[in-house]
Motif scaffolding. Structure first.
Motif, PDB file in Angstrom:
ATOM      1  N   PRO A  35       0.823  -1.208   0.000  1.00 31.18           N
ATOM      2  CA  PRO A  35       0.000   0.000   0.000  1.00 31.18           C
ATOM      3  C   PRO A  35       0.855   1.255   0.000  1.00 31.18           C
ATOM      4  O   PRO A  35       1.908   1.308   0.619  1.00 31.18           O
ATOM      5  N   GLN A  36       0.381   2.261  -0.685  1.00 30.70           N
ATOM      6  CA  GLN A  36       1.082   3.522  -0.738  1.00 30.70           C
ATOM      7  C   GLN A  36       0.456   4.498   0.234  1.00 30.70           C
ATOM      8  O   GLN A  36      -0.734   4.796   0.156  1.00 30.70           O
ATOM      9  N   GLY A  37       1.215   4.980   1.174  1.00 33.62           N
ATOM     10  CA  GLY A  37       0.726   6.004   2.067  1.00 33.62           C
ATOM     11  C   GLY A  37       0.992   7.363   1.458  1.00 33.62           C
ATOM     12  O   GLY A  37       1.563   7.488   0.373  1.00 33.62           O
ATOM     13  N   SER A  38       0.576   8.407   2.134  1.00 33.66           N
ATOM     14  CA  SER A  38       0.877   9.759   1.673  1.00 33.66           C
ATOM     15  C   SER A  38       1.383  10.556   2.839  1.00 33.66           C
ATOM     16  O   SER A  38       1.005  10.315   3.985  1.00 33.66           O
ATOM     17  N   ARG A  66       6.324   6.554   3.986  1.00 35.24           N
ATOM     18  CA  ARG A  66       5.669   5.297   4.358  1.00 35.24           C
ATOM     19  C   ARG A  66       5.655   5.199   5.887  1.00 35.24           C
ATOM     20  O   ARG A  66       6.573   4.670   6.501  1.00 35.24           O
ATOM     21  N   VAL A  67       4.607   5.759   6.459  1.00 34.76           N
ATOM     22  CA  VAL A  67       4.504   5.841   7.921  1.00 34.76           C
ATOM     23  C   VAL A  67       3.624   4.708   8.431  1.00 34.76           C
ATOM     24  O   VAL A  67       2.523   4.479   7.913  1.00 34.76           O
ATOM     25  N   VAL A  68       4.091   4.034   9.456  1.00 34.30           N
ATOM     26  CA  VAL A  68       3.300   3.001  10.128  1.00 34.30           C
ATOM     27  C   VAL A  68       2.785   3.575  11.437  1.00 34.30           C
ATOM     28  O   VAL A  68       3.556   4.081  12.259  1.00 34.30           O
ATOM     29  N   SER A  69       1.468   3.509  11.620  1.00 29.85           N
ATOM     30  CA  SER A  69       0.837   3.950  12.864  1.00 29.85           C
ATOM     31  C   SER A  69       0.771   2.746  13.799  1.00 29.85           C
ATOM     32  O   SER A  69      -0.157   1.945  13.745  1.00 29.85           O
ATOM     33  N   LEU A  70       1.755   2.628  14.667  1.00 32.64           N
ATOM     34  CA  LEU A  70       1.892   1.450  15.516  1.00 32.64           C
ATOM     35  C   LEU A  70       1.139   1.584  16.836  1.00 32.64           C
ATOM     36  O   LEU A  70       0.704   0.590  17.412  1.00 32.64           O
ATOM     37  N   LEU A 107      -8.697   9.715   5.253  1.00 30.99           N
ATOM     38  CA  LEU A 107      -7.994   8.679   4.489  1.00 30.99           C
ATOM     39  C   LEU A 107      -7.960   9.007   3.005  1.00 30.99           C
ATOM     40  O   LEU A 107      -7.118   8.480   2.266  1.00 30.99           O
ATOM     41  N   GLY A 108      -8.879   9.841   2.546  1.00 27.42           N
ATOM     42  CA  GLY A 108      -8.907  10.205   1.137  1.00 27.42           C
ATOM     43  C   GLY A 108      -9.108   9.029   0.215  1.00 27.42           C
ATOM     44  O   GLY A 108      -8.597   9.017  -0.909  1.00 27.42           O
ATOM     45  N   GLY A 109      -9.842   8.021   0.696  1.00 27.28           N
ATOM     46  CA  GLY A 109     -10.097   6.844  -0.123  1.00 27.28           C
ATOM     47  C   GLY A 109      -9.046   5.761  -0.001  1.00 27.28           C
ATOM     48  O   GLY A 109      -9.217   4.661  -0.541  1.00 27.28           O
ATOM     49  N   ALA A 110      -7.948   6.030   0.686  1.00 31.33           N
ATOM     50  CA  ALA A 110      -6.902   5.012   0.866  1.00 31.33           C
ATOM     51  C   ALA A 110      -7.385   3.924   1.809  1.00 31.33           C
ATOM     52  O   ALA A 110      -8.279   4.148   2.629  1.00 31.33           O
ATOM     53  N   GLN A 111      -6.798   2.748   1.701  1.00 32.01           N
ATOM     54  CA  GLN A 111      -7.136   1.624   2.561  1.00 32.01           C
ATOM     55  C   GLN A 111      -5.855   1.039   3.167  1.00 32.01           C
ATOM     56  O   GLN A 111      -5.313   0.051   2.684  1.00 32.01           O
ATOM     57  N   PRO A 112      -5.368   1.652   4.241  1.00 34.00           N
ATOM     58  CA  PRO A 112      -4.146   1.147   4.879  1.00 34.00           C
ATOM     59  C   PRO A 112      -4.322  -0.291   5.356  1.00 34.00           C
ATOM     60  O   PRO A 112      -5.434  -0.712   5.689  1.00 34.00           O
ATOM     61  N   GLN A 113      -3.242  -1.025   5.367  1.00 38.96           N
ATOM     62  CA  GLN A 113      -3.269  -2.353   5.960  1.00 38.96           C
ATOM     63  C   GLN A 113      -3.571  -2.217   7.450  1.00 38.96           C
ATOM     64  O   GLN A 113      -3.302  -1.186   8.065  1.00 38.96           O
ATOM     65  N   VAL A 114      -4.124  -3.272   8.024  1.00 39.46           N
ATOM     66  CA  VAL A 114      -4.439  -3.283   9.448  1.00 39.46           C
ATOM     67  C   VAL A 114      -3.491  -4.225  10.174  1.00 39.46           C
ATOM     68  O   VAL A 114      -3.386  -5.406   9.832  1.00 39.46           O
ATOM     69  N   ILE A 115      -2.807  -3.673  11.158  1.00 43.53           N
ATOM     70  CA  ILE A 115      -1.920  -4.466  12.009  1.00 43.53           C
ATOM     71  C   ILE A 115      -2.778  -5.075  13.114  1.00 43.53           C
ATOM     72  O   ILE A 115      -3.605  -4.382  13.707  1.00 43.53           O
ATOM     73  N   ALA A 126       8.703  -5.136   9.114  1.00 46.10           N
ATOM     74  CA  ALA A 126       9.734  -4.835   8.117  1.00 46.10           C
ATOM     75  C   ALA A 126       9.175  -4.937   6.702  1.00 46.10           C
ATOM     76  O   ALA A 126       9.561  -4.165   5.809  1.00 46.10           O
ATOM     77  N   ALA A 127       8.235  -5.867   6.505  1.00 42.19           N
ATOM     78  CA  ALA A 127       7.662  -6.056   5.174  1.00 42.19           C
ATOM     79  C   ALA A 127       6.873  -4.843   4.699  1.00 42.19           C
ATOM     80  O   ALA A 127       6.665  -4.656   3.493  1.00 42.19           O
ATOM     81  N   LEU A 128       6.442  -4.005   5.628  1.00 45.24           N
ATOM     82  CA  LEU A 128       5.727  -2.783   5.266  1.00 45.24           C
ATOM     83  C   LEU A 128       6.656  -1.715   4.709  1.00 45.24           C
ATOM     84  O   LEU A 128       6.196  -0.702   4.180  1.00 45.24           O
ATOM     85  N   GLN A 129       7.950  -1.928   4.862  1.00 50.49           N
ATOM     86  CA  GLN A 129       8.978  -1.008   4.366  1.00 50.49           C
ATOM     87  C   GLN A 129       8.748   0.433   4.857  1.00 50.49           C
ATOM     88  O   GLN A 129       8.749   1.384   4.066  1.00 50.49           O
ATOM     89  N   PRO A 130       8.566   0.603   6.153  1.00 55.20           N
ATOM     90  CA  PRO A 130       8.304   1.957   6.665  1.00 55.20           C
ATOM     91  C   PRO A 130       9.563   2.812   6.671  1.00 55.20           C
ATOM     92  O   PRO A 130      10.688   2.301   6.767  1.00 55.20           O
ATOM     93  N   ASP A 131       9.368   4.119   6.565  1.00 57.55           N
ATOM     94  CA  ASP A 131      10.479   5.034   6.809  1.00 57.55           C
ATOM     95  C   ASP A 131      10.239   5.843   8.081  1.00 57.55           C
ATOM     96  O   ASP A 131      11.048   6.676   8.457  1.00 57.55           O
ATOM     97  N   LEU A 132       9.127   5.553   8.755  1.00 60.84           N
ATOM     98  CA  LEU A 132       8.857   6.110  10.084  1.00 60.84           C
ATOM     99  C   LEU A 132       7.824   5.230  10.780  1.00 60.84           C
ATOM    100  O   LEU A 132       6.819   4.849  10.172  1.00 60.84           O
ATOM    101  N   ILE A 133       8.075   4.913  12.051  1.00 64.88           N
ATOM    102  CA  ILE A 133       7.149   4.126  12.868  1.00 64.88           C
ATOM    103  C   ILE A 133       6.747   4.989  14.053  1.00 64.88           C
ATOM    104  O   ILE A 133       7.586   5.393  14.866  1.00 64.88           O
ATOM    105  N   VAL A 134       5.443   5.297  14.147  1.00 66.07           N
ATOM    106  CA  VAL A 134       4.949   6.132  15.241  1.00 66.07           C
ATOM    107  C   VAL A 134       4.303   5.227  16.286  1.00 66.07           C
ATOM    108  O   VAL A 134       3.283   4.587  16.025  1.00 66.07           O
ATOM    109  N   GLY A 135       4.922   5.176  17.462  1.00 64.32           N
ATOM    110  CA  GLY A 135       4.434   4.300  18.531  1.00 64.32           C
ATOM    111  C   GLY A 135       4.184   5.052  19.823  1.00 64.32           C
ATOM    112  O   GLY A 135       4.448   4.529  20.910  1.00 64.32           O
ATOM    113  N   ILE A 136       3.635   6.244  19.737  1.00 67.09           N
ATOM    114  CA  ILE A 136       3.414   7.074  20.927  1.00 67.09           C
ATOM    115  C   ILE A 136       2.433   6.415  21.883  1.00 67.09           C
ATOM    116  O   ILE A 136       2.617   6.446  23.097  1.00 67.09           O
ATOM    117  N   SER A 137       1.383   5.791  21.346  1.00 69.98           N
ATOM    118  CA  SER A 137       0.381   5.143  22.200  1.00 69.98           C
ATOM    119  C   SER A 137       0.479   3.624  22.140  1.00 69.98           C
ATOM    120  O   SER A 137      -0.496   2.924  22.367  1.00 69.98           O
TER     121      SER A 137
END
Length: 339
Positions: A35-38, A66-70, A107-115, A126-137
């Motif tokens: 999936p392509q994030g923005s 490619r941000v992952v909302s962890l 989301l603008g019509g995007a469908q992010p993968q669900v962890i 790692a397979a998500l190929q993130p360039d940032l992982i946000v794990g504040i919560s």
């Protein structure tokens, strides 16, 4: 029912509107395989940026794409800032793309993968190929932070707060720093703080009243939990002028909740207002039918309110996007109960 492990009890408390289902523990690949994030390009000259958190500091070298909302609620601040994650962690309600209605249009019509709720494996992350992982919560441990940092820059929660207890203001600003949107984050915070302050002025009945936010226990026996001052729901109620009950807050200590047995139900008489926030609608009838509930002062005086469904989820998230969705309803309900 067997006693739940302590960490799972804490997670169930965090997921105060969660109904566990088979789909929770399985990743839901609702987008394409890659999936392509923005993400925003960032403010001029913003990158690289260095963000401070409880495990030290993290440098984000360039505007992330490619941000992952962890974290369980991190997607809301990201979406509010114009960042659509490539993956979002399941939290509660099994909503499409793990995104509730108050944030869905972002989301603008995007469908992010669900962890999955239980969290990713290192390999799947790692397979998500993130360039940032946000794990504040996310309640990250040092070991998890170190492990995930080998994949991409990781933003953990800031110092000074219990796990899952980072105020929405701090979470929004920290996220804004990480994605190069500091000014936008500051404006989001100041705008919502102004709305909350206005709402507080419009509901003076709440000023100085005490409130106990109650979650029925998942174990049989009528036990319950009361959210303490470190909890996000309690923080929101405090911003409206309400106060916790000191004796109940003392039980919570440095955690975001205090645990009570059914025999201690009478301790809720110390609160002017009761806010019942069950994890599922099926908990309400058994809990309120137990001996003593109808005799509580707040219940007899009509000062007990029950919040369920999307409202309960919005209070649980207590994010920059979820709180506006309840500002026109919840304070009025509480003010009506306060009299």
């Amino acid at each position: 029912m067997r006693t739940l492990p302590h960490r799972l009890v804490r997670l169930l408390l965090l997921l105060s509107v969660l109904a566990l289902g088979a789909g929770v523990l399985a990743a839901c690949g609702s987008g394409s395989e890659s999936p392509q994030g923005s993400a925003p390009s960032g403010e001029g000259g913003a990158f690289p940026v260095t963000v401070q958190h409880k495990y030290g500091s993290t440098t984000v070298p360039a505007a992330p794409q490619r941000v992952v909302s962890l974290g369980y609620t991190d997607q809301d601040a990201l979406l509010a800032l114009g960042v659509v994650p490539v993956a979002i962690r399941e939290f509660t309600g099994e909503q499409p793309s793990a995104t509730w209605p108050w944030a869905r249009d972002k989301l603008g019509g995007a469908q992010p993968q669900v962890i999955p709720l239980a969290g990713p494996t290192t390999e799947s992350l790692a397979a998500l190929q993130p360039d940032l992982i946000v794990g504040i919560s996310a309640g990250l441990t040092q070991a998890q932070y170190d492990d995930y940092s080998r994949i991409a820059p990781v933003i953990a929660s800031p110092t000074g707060f219990a796990d899952y207890g980072v105020p929405w203001q701090d979470a929004t600003k920290l996220t804004g720093q990480a994605v190069g949107r500091t000014a936008e984050a500051d404006k989001l915070v100041s705008d919502l703080e102004a709305r909350i302050a206005q709402t507080r002025q419009q509901n003076p009945q709440l000023e100085g009243k005490t409130i106990a936010s109650v979650l029925p226990s998942t174990d049989a026996g009528g036990g319950f939990f009361v959210y303490g001052p470190q909890d996000l729901r309690s923080r929101f109620f405090a911003s409206l002028g309400l106060k916790g009950v000191p004796a109940l807050d003392q039980v919570a200590g440095d955690k975001f909740y205090g645990q009570f047995s059914a025999e201690q139900l009478g301790q809720l008489n110390q609160a002017n207002i009761l806010a019942l926030i069950p994890s599922s609608p099926s908990q309400v009838a058994p809990f309120t039918a137990q001996p003593g509930w109808q005799n509580l002062n707040a219940v007899k005086a009509g000062k007990a309110q029950t919040f369920q469904g999307e409202t309960a989820a919005a209070l649980t998230f207590s994010s920059v996007l979820s709180l506006p969705s309840v500002l026109d309803t919840v304070p009025k309900q509480l003010a009506g109960a306060a009299g």
